[in-house]
Design an enzyme around this catalytic site. Structure first.
Site, mmCIF file in Angstrom:
data_model
loop_
_atom_site.group_PDB
_atom_site.id
_atom_site.type_symbol
_atom_site.label_atom_id
_atom_site.label_comp_id
_atom_site.label_asym_id
_atom_site.label_seq_id
_atom_site.Cartn_x
_atom_site.Cartn_y
_atom_site.Cartn_z
ATOM 1 N N SER A 13 0.815 -1.221 0.000
ATOM 2 C CA SER A 13 0.000 0.000 0.000
ATOM 3 C C SER A 13 0.851 1.275 0.000
ATOM 4 O O SER A 13 0.450 2.289 0.544
ATOM 5 C CB SER A 13 -0.943 0.000 1.201
ATOM 6 O OG SER A 13 -0.190 0.005 2.396
ATOM 7 N N GLY A 14 2.036 1.193 -0.605
ATOM 8 C CA GLY A 14 2.841 2.403 -0.787
ATOM 9 C C GLY A 14 2.444 3.094 -2.084
ATOM 10 O O GLY A 14 1.394 2.790 -2.677
ATOM 11 N N LYS A 35 0.275 -6.107 5.057
ATOM 12 C CA LYS A 35 0.417 -6.921 6.277
ATOM 13 C C LYS A 35 0.333 -6.092 7.553
ATOM 14 O O LYS A 35 0.283 -6.633 8.638
ATOM 15 C CB LYS A 35 1.721 -7.714 6.245
ATOM 16 C CG LYS A 35 2.980 -6.896 6.346
ATOM 17 C CD LYS A 35 4.212 -7.799 6.332
ATOM 18 C CE LYS A 35 5.480 -6.968 6.334
ATOM 19 N NZ LYS A 35 6.688 -7.769 6.294
ATOM 20 N N SER A 43 7.196 4.480 1.403
ATOM 21 C CA SER A 43 6.694 5.661 0.691
ATOM 22 C C SER A 43 6.160 6.681 1.683
ATOM 23 O O SER A 43 6.399 7.876 1.563
ATOM 24 C CB SER A 43 5.537 5.298 -0.243
ATOM 25 O OG SER A 43 5.892 4.291 -1.120
ATOM 26 N N GLY A 49 11.709 14.041 -1.196
ATOM 27 C CA GLY A 49 10.807 14.421 -2.254
ATOM 28 C C GLY A 49 10.761 13.482 -3.428
ATOM 29 O O GLY A 49 11.105 12.307 -3.333
ATOM 30 N N GLU A 113 19.226 17.877 -4.353
ATOM 31 C CA GLU A 113 19.783 16.759 -3.591
ATOM 32 C C GLU A 113 21.035 16.255 -4.298
ATOM 33 O O GLU A 113 21.348 16.689 -5.414
ATOM 34 C CB GLU A 113 18.736 15.636 -3.414
ATOM 35 C CG GLU A 113 17.657 16.024 -2.411
ATOM 36 C CD GLU A 113 16.622 14.950 -2.139
ATOM 37 O OE1 GLU A 113 16.739 13.832 -2.663
ATOM 38 O OE2 GLU A 113 15.663 15.238 -1.396
ATOM 39 N N HIS A 230 22.060 5.213 2.971
ATOM 40 C CA HIS A 230 21.867 6.667 3.045
ATOM 41 C C HIS A 230 22.916 7.224 4.003
ATOM 42 O O HIS A 230 23.114 6.679 5.085
ATOM 43 C CB HIS A 230 20.458 6.979 3.553
ATOM 44 C CG HIS A 230 20.036 8.391 3.304
ATOM 45 N ND1 HIS A 230 20.618 9.461 3.948
ATOM 46 C CD2 HIS A 230 19.111 8.923 2.466
ATOM 47 C CE1 HIS A 230 20.054 10.590 3.515
ATOM 48 N NE2 HIS A 230 19.140 10.281 2.612
ATOM 49 N N ARG A 276 25.319 9.404 -3.305
ATOM 50 C CA ARG A 276 25.156 8.867 -1.953
ATOM 51 C C ARG A 276 26.213 7.844 -1.560
ATOM 52 O O ARG A 276 26.655 7.807 -0.415
ATOM 53 C CB ARG A 276 23.796 8.160 -1.875
ATOM 54 C CG ARG A 276 22.783 9.026 -1.261
ATOM 55 C CD ARG A 276 21.469 8.362 -1.139
ATOM 56 N NE ARG A 276 20.515 9.463 -1.114
ATOM 57 C CZ ARG A 276 19.217 9.325 -1.176
ATOM 58 N NH1 ARG A 276 18.685 8.130 -1.304
ATOM 59 N NH2 ARG A 276 18.439 10.375 -1.128
ATOM 60 N N HIS A 334 19.150 1.808 3.087
ATOM 61 C CA HIS A 334 18.046 2.704 2.740
ATOM 62 C C HIS A 334 17.197 2.189 1.580
ATOM 63 O O HIS A 334 15.987 2.390 1.552
ATOM 64 C CB HIS A 334 18.654 4.062 2.400
ATOM 65 C CG HIS A 334 17.659 5.147 2.125
ATOM 66 N ND1 HIS A 334 16.745 5.567 3.064
ATOM 67 C CD2 HIS A 334 17.450 5.908 1.020
ATOM 68 C CE1 HIS A 334 16.013 6.543 2.548
ATOM 69 N NE2 HIS A 334 16.397 6.755 1.300
ATOM 70 N N GLU A 358 9.893 -0.343 -5.297
ATOM 71 C CA GLU A 358 11.215 -0.841 -4.886
ATOM 72 C C GLU A 358 11.366 -2.351 -5.045
ATOM 73 O O GLU A 358 12.473 -2.856 -5.259
ATOM 74 C CB GLU A 358 11.479 -0.434 -3.421
ATOM 75 C CG GLU A 358 12.919 -0.686 -2.986
ATOM 76 C CD GLU A 358 13.230 -0.175 -1.589
ATOM 77 O OE1 GLU A 358 12.418 0.591 -1.029
ATOM 78 O OE2 GLU A 358 14.292 -0.542 -1.060
ATOM 79 N N ARG A 369 21.025 4.475 -6.891
ATOM 80 C CA ARG A 369 19.862 5.289 -7.248
ATOM 81 C C ARG A 369 20.118 6.778 -7.029
ATOM 82 O O ARG A 369 20.667 7.175 -6.004
ATOM 83 C CB ARG A 369 18.659 4.862 -6.404
ATOM 84 C CG ARG A 369 17.446 5.744 -6.576
ATOM 85 C CD ARG A 369 16.248 5.182 -5.853
ATOM 86 N NE ARG A 369 16.379 5.179 -4.427
ATOM 87 C CZ ARG A 369 16.164 6.227 -3.638
ATOM 88 N NH1 ARG A 369 15.824 7.408 -4.155
ATOM 89 N NH2 ARG A 369 16.291 6.113 -2.325
ATOM 90 N N SER A 374 13.002 7.411 -6.414
ATOM 91 C CA SER A 374 12.248 6.192 -6.087
ATOM 92 C C SER A 374 10.734 6.417 -6.048
ATOM 93 O O SER A 374 9.976 5.593 -6.560
ATOM 94 C CB SER A 374 12.727 5.582 -4.774
ATOM 95 O OG SER A 374 12.698 6.542 -3.770
HETATM 96 C C1 SIN Z 1 15.970 11.752 1.541
HETATM 97 O O1 SIN Z 1 15.069 12.540 1.849
HETATM 98 O O2 SIN Z 1 17.165 11.990 1.721
HETATM 99 C C2 SIN Z 1 15.597 10.448 0.940
HETATM 100 C C3 SIN Z 1 15.138 10.613 -0.434
HETATM 101 C C4 SIN Z 1 15.465 9.394 -1.232
HETATM 102 O O3 SIN Z 1 15.763 8.354 -0.688
HETATM 103 O O4 SIN Z 1 15.474 9.509 -2.448
#
Ligand code: SIN
Length: 505
Positions: A13-14, A35, A43, A49, A113, A230, A276, A334, A358, A369, A374
């Site tokens: 349900s994401g 579940k 999500s 974002g 980002e 992350h 990352r 992450h 995912e 990624r 995502s």
């Molecule tokens: C974040 O807000 O750093 C995560 C965003 C992501 O995983 O793309």
């Protein structure tokens, strides 16, 4: 044993599951199974974002180049084209469905980002993007007469008949076995598997169930050695670890070690906004040398509280004030770039079984990624999955007798086994990997295999996924993106665009 029939069965349900359900609901009945509670998904917790080429200085081509470069010669270019070209339209659809993206004057506000060459990250309520999007989708889904959302129901396996996926078996909240038959298609949107690691930002539901059940049913998996860490989880031990969004660095915060050095200058010319994997490894190296690592956002002053209200609140809970204190951070598992192998319509290698979000490996992320791709992948590919599912003719479902399923319930033992998996994975298949460590990890997981009885579905799913990640990490003798082997520290030309695709024998 209860038996339920629907046109389309969606598991998860994401953003991917809900987008699929809403896109299919005009064409037949949809059941969405989850579940846990409906909001429990990665999500929902997403902060930073959703990326899309919306800005005046941007284009799908630029977004494409950033995605491909970050994926280090392992992305599927056809999938990336779909993602970046469909992205702006998918964002408009989310807005039409009620998502209130933050604005800057008349335009949608765009943040920056890591590894993005321009500002292209849309957000909702500052740092509550996932909640902003999925709560809207959930509301719509709950109001739709063709969608039935069923919570606290653990899907245990797919129902296969003559090599075609025909539904799934599940255990409901009362412990009863229920067989769900899909007349047209089954769609897995169960998310990732961050919970196989001791330190993860992922929701506790992320135990790799969808990947594991598809694998058991004979579907191919791809790229499972690529796990993204992350760089900046809050360094306060808890499960899940609290994320300090990359968008905070996008607004100008920077990493420092306990000597006060802004050390990213030593590691990459893009400093704190490097990809990352680079930032996570840099932090790891600082820590290996005995240093602590912090995020310095002091100069953002009051702006922090307005731009990142959710993070601000969480920091206050731990007695930290980002306008005065450095924020202690540490990398955490992450996202998994690999998953169930699919084509660019989310079709898996099993007939009538689709995957998106995912849980799927469309090849869009390659070895690493790009931040905020995502949620976009989830919604873009879900809409494509729906396009294919509605083309399928209905099949009769009245043919199978199945055994009753009992979930084992020794919570204490289960917690112990899960903890062992998570520790072994963190130690041997984490940010820096070696042949020696991976081999040790593989034999420790093998030992565990003999101890966990059938019936502990979640735990066995975690173990299966952990073993696959370890095995593929061992056999990829190079470093690429998020997969770093200190015994093979460079990418191998011969392994460019080479995917490790596996299927249970
Ligand atoms: C974040 O807000 O750093 C995560 C965003 C992501 O995983 O793309």
């Amino acid at each position: 044993m209860a038996r339920v029939e629907t046109h389309f069965l969606v598991v998860g349900s994401g953003i991917a599951g809900l987008t699929t359900a809403l896109s299919l609901a005009e064409y037949g009945s949809v059941i969405v199974l989850t579940k846990a509670r409906e909001e429990e998904s990665n999500s929902f917790h997403a902060q930073g974002g959703i990326a899309a080429a919306i800005g005046e200085d941007d284009s799908p081509e630029l977004h494409r180049q950033d995605t491909l470069r970050t994926g280090v010669n392992l992305c599927n270019p056809a999938s990336v084209d779909v993602l970046v070209n469909t992205g702006p339209r998918a964002i408009q659809k989310l807005a039409d469905w009620g998502t209130d993206f933050d604005v800057d004057g008349e335009q949608w506000a765009l943040g920056k980002e890591g590894s993005h060459s321009v500002s292209r990250i849309l957000h909702v309520n500052g740092d509550a993007t996932g909640a902003g999007i999925t709560s809207n989708l959930l509301r719509r889904a709950m109001l739709h007469s063709n969608i039935q959302l069923i919570t606290h129901t653990m899907v245990t396996d797919l129902i296969m008949h003559q090599e075609v996926c025909r539904g799934a078996t599940a255990v409901d909240e009362q412990g009863e076995t229920v067989r769900y038959f899909a007349k047209q298609a089954v769609i897995l949107a169960t998310g990732g598997c961050g919970q196989i690691y001791q330190y993860t930002t992922n929701d506790p539901v992320s135990t790799g169930d969808g990947i594991a059940m598809a694998y058991r049913a004979g579907a191919k998996l791809s790229d499972m050695e690529f796990v993204q860490f992350h760089p900046t989880a809050l360094a306060v031990e808890q499960n899940p670890m609290f994320l300090i969004s990359e968008a905070v660095r996008g607004e100008g915060a920077f990493l420092v070690n306990d000597c006060g050095e802004a050390f990213m200058e030593r590691y990459h010319s893009w400093k704190d906004l490097a990809p990352r994997d680079v930032v996570s490894r840099a932090i790891f190296q600082e820590m290996e040398q005995g240093r602590k690592v912090y995020l310095n956002a002091i100069h953002l002053g009051k702006r922090f509280r307005n731009r990142f209200p959710k993070i601000y609140k969480a920091l206050c809970k731990f007695g930290m004030d980002p306008s005065k204190d450095w924020i202690p951070v540490t990398p955490a598992a992450h996202f998994i770039m690999g998953g169930i192998y699919t084509d660019i319509y989310g079709q898996t290698t099993i007939s009538r079984l689709f995957a998106c979000g995912e849980v799927a490996c469309t090849g869009v992320h390659g070895a690493n990624r790009l931040a905020s791709n995502s949620l976009l992948e989830g919604t873009v590919f879900a809409q494509r999955v729906a396009e294919k599912c509605i083309e399928l003719v209905e099949l009769e479902t009245d043919f199978l007798e199945l055994n009753r399923i009992t979930l084992c319930k020794n919570k204490h033992k289960e917690t112990e086994w899960k903890q062992t998996i998570r520790q072994v994975m963190w130690k041997y298949a984490g940010i820096v990997r070696t042949e020696e460590g991976l081999s040790k990890g593989i034999s420790q997981l093998k030992q565990l295999e003999t101890e966990i009885p059938q019936g502990y579905f979640e735990c066995r799913n975690m173990l299966m996924i952990a073993q696959v990640v370890m095995e593929l990490a061992l056999s990829r003798r190079e470093s690429r993106g998020s997969h770093y082997r200190s015994d093979y520290p460079k990418p191998q030309k011969s392994l460019e665009n080479k995917h490790q695709i596996i299927q249970e024998e």
